[in-house]
Design an enzyme around this catalytic site. Sequence first.
Site, mmCIF file in Angstrom:
data_model
loop_
_atom_site.group_PDB
_atom_site.id
_atom_site.type_symbol
_atom_site.label_atom_id
_atom_site.label_comp_id
_atom_site.label_asym_id
_atom_site.label_seq_id
_atom_site.Cartn_x
_atom_site.Cartn_y
_atom_site.Cartn_z
ATOM 1 N N ARG A 39 -18.017 -3.772 9.111
ATOM 2 C CA ARG A 39 -16.759 -3.225 9.596
ATOM 3 C C ARG A 39 -16.965 -1.865 10.242
ATOM 4 O O ARG A 39 -17.690 -1.034 9.700
ATOM 5 C CB ARG A 39 -15.771 -3.113 8.426
ATOM 6 C CG ARG A 39 -15.156 -4.429 8.064
ATOM 7 C CD ARG A 39 -14.392 -4.368 6.772
ATOM 8 N NE ARG A 39 -13.427 -3.260 6.697
ATOM 9 C CZ ARG A 39 -12.580 -3.094 5.687
ATOM 10 N NH1 ARG A 39 -12.581 -3.955 4.677
ATOM 11 N NH2 ARG A 39 -11.743 -2.082 5.681
ATOM 12 N N ARG A 55 0.820 -1.215 0.000
ATOM 13 C CA ARG A 55 0.000 0.000 0.000
ATOM 14 C C ARG A 55 0.854 1.264 0.000
ATOM 15 O O ARG A 55 0.303 2.362 -0.008
ATOM 16 C CB ARG A 55 -0.864 -0.010 1.256
ATOM 17 C CG ARG A 55 -2.363 -0.162 0.991
ATOM 18 C CD ARG A 55 -3.031 -0.136 2.337
ATOM 19 N NE ARG A 55 -4.438 0.021 2.347
ATOM 20 C CZ ARG A 55 -5.305 -0.984 2.459
ATOM 21 N NH1 ARG A 55 -4.892 -2.228 2.450
ATOM 22 N NH2 ARG A 55 -6.576 -0.730 2.574
ATOM 23 N N ARG A 60 -9.671 7.158 4.204
ATOM 24 C CA ARG A 60 -9.026 5.999 3.565
ATOM 25 C C ARG A 60 -8.771 6.273 2.085
ATOM 26 O O ARG A 60 -7.752 5.873 1.531
ATOM 27 C CB ARG A 60 -9.902 4.746 3.757
ATOM 28 C CG ARG A 60 -9.780 4.193 5.183
ATOM 29 C CD ARG A 60 -10.970 3.366 5.593
ATOM 30 N NE ARG A 60 -11.145 2.176 4.810
ATOM 31 C CZ ARG A 60 -12.288 1.491 4.715
ATOM 32 N NH1 ARG A 60 -13.357 1.913 5.369
ATOM 33 N NH2 ARG A 60 -12.362 0.412 3.998
HETATM 34 P P1 AMP Z 1 -8.671 -3.125 4.084
HETATM 35 O O1 AMP Z 1 -9.386 -4.284 4.696
HETATM 36 O O2 AMP Z 1 -7.709 -3.514 3.001
HETATM 37 O O3 AMP Z 1 -9.617 -2.013 3.668
HETATM 38 O O4 AMP Z 1 -7.763 -2.522 5.252
HETATM 39 C C1 AMP Z 1 -8.331 -1.992 6.442
HETATM 40 C C2 AMP Z 1 -7.299 -1.107 7.156
HETATM 41 O O5 AMP Z 1 -6.166 -1.905 7.563
HETATM 42 C C3 AMP Z 1 -6.694 0.023 6.319
HETATM 43 O O6 AMP Z 1 -7.513 1.182 6.297
HETATM 44 C C4 AMP Z 1 -5.361 0.260 7.034
HETATM 45 O O7 AMP Z 1 -5.534 1.001 8.230
HETATM 46 C C5 AMP Z 1 -4.950 -1.163 7.442
HETATM 47 N N1 AMP Z 1 -4.101 -1.821 6.415
HETATM 48 C C6 AMP Z 1 -4.429 -2.923 5.650
HETATM 49 N N2 AMP Z 1 -3.427 -3.246 4.831
HETATM 50 C C7 AMP Z 1 -2.433 -2.347 5.065
HETATM 51 C C8 AMP Z 1 -1.129 -2.140 4.520
HETATM 52 N N3 AMP Z 1 -0.628 -2.929 3.553
HETATM 53 N N4 AMP Z 1 -0.392 -1.107 5.008
HETATM 54 C C9 AMP Z 1 -0.861 -0.308 5.972
HETATM 55 N N5 AMP Z 1 -2.073 -0.434 6.525
HETATM 56 C C10 AMP Z 1 -2.862 -1.443 6.087
#
Ligand code: AMP
Length: 215
Positions: free
Chosen positions: A161, A88, A172
């Site tokens: 969530r 990311r 985000r």
């Molecule tokens: P997601 O389920 O992919 O939407 O991720 C939910 C949250 O987890 C994100 O908004 C970030 O706070 C954290 N997160 C997930 N993957 C990463 C990553 N590769 N690097 C940093 N934070 C992450």
Amino acid sequence: MIVILLGPPGAGKGTQADFISEAHNIPKLSTGDMLREAVASGSPMGKQLQEVMSSGGLVSDEIMIDLIRDRIRQADCKTGFILDGFPRTVAQAEALTTMFEEIGRAADVALEFAVDDGILVERISGRFSCANCGAGYHDSFNKPAKDGVCDRCGSTEFTRRKDDNAETVGKRLESYHRQTAPLLPYYKGLGILRTVDAMQPIDEVKSAIAQLLNA
Ligand code: AMP
Ligand code: ADP
């Protein structure tokens, strides 16, 4: 096959990762899911992660890189895997490239989910998932066949969530454009970037990806 999914929150990465996982018999590595499990464990580390996640920011590169380094060395990743939510940041992408060099592997495809920001709030605010097996659904676009019953496992418990609210979504998205979108030119430079029109209905995105991955 090693596939990296790139795209903003709500673009449909998790939904399609499940289809790719089934079609190619490779695991989906969702860093968001891994972090949510750590939060659910209630550990002091989980509490720190929760603060960052509920603010809409990103967890530190060090934590994420260690998490993925351990995960991709596990036996079920031998024939390939799908990265959903990692990398990311450019630092994470560079670390991933180094990790691959160390273990003599390389990503085959970095798949961009192209969507307009305008549709993401609706996708995210209607998202829910099965509390038992994690299958993903949407209030309008992807309902269970039988109302209130998970198609995959039959459970009647569902969750939403905490970070899927309009305010956090804005943050985000901002993190995505500032920190993650620069990965598109990074993977273009490596010659593995492919783009799919993720504005289409779920089944059409699924077919487009199947065609692309089978080519
Ligand atoms: P997601 O389920 O992919 O939407 O991720 C939910 C949250 O987890 C994100 O908004 C970030 O706070 C954290 N997160 C997930 N993957 C990463 C990553 N590769 N690097 C940093 N934070 C992450
Ligand atoms: P991401 O993993 O990229 O954050 P999800 O796969 O969780 O996104 O999808 C977000 C929400 O939008 C889910 O509720 C999902 O059912 C729904 N969804 C996914 N793809 C589509 C699509 N192509 N059209 C409409 N809704 C979609």
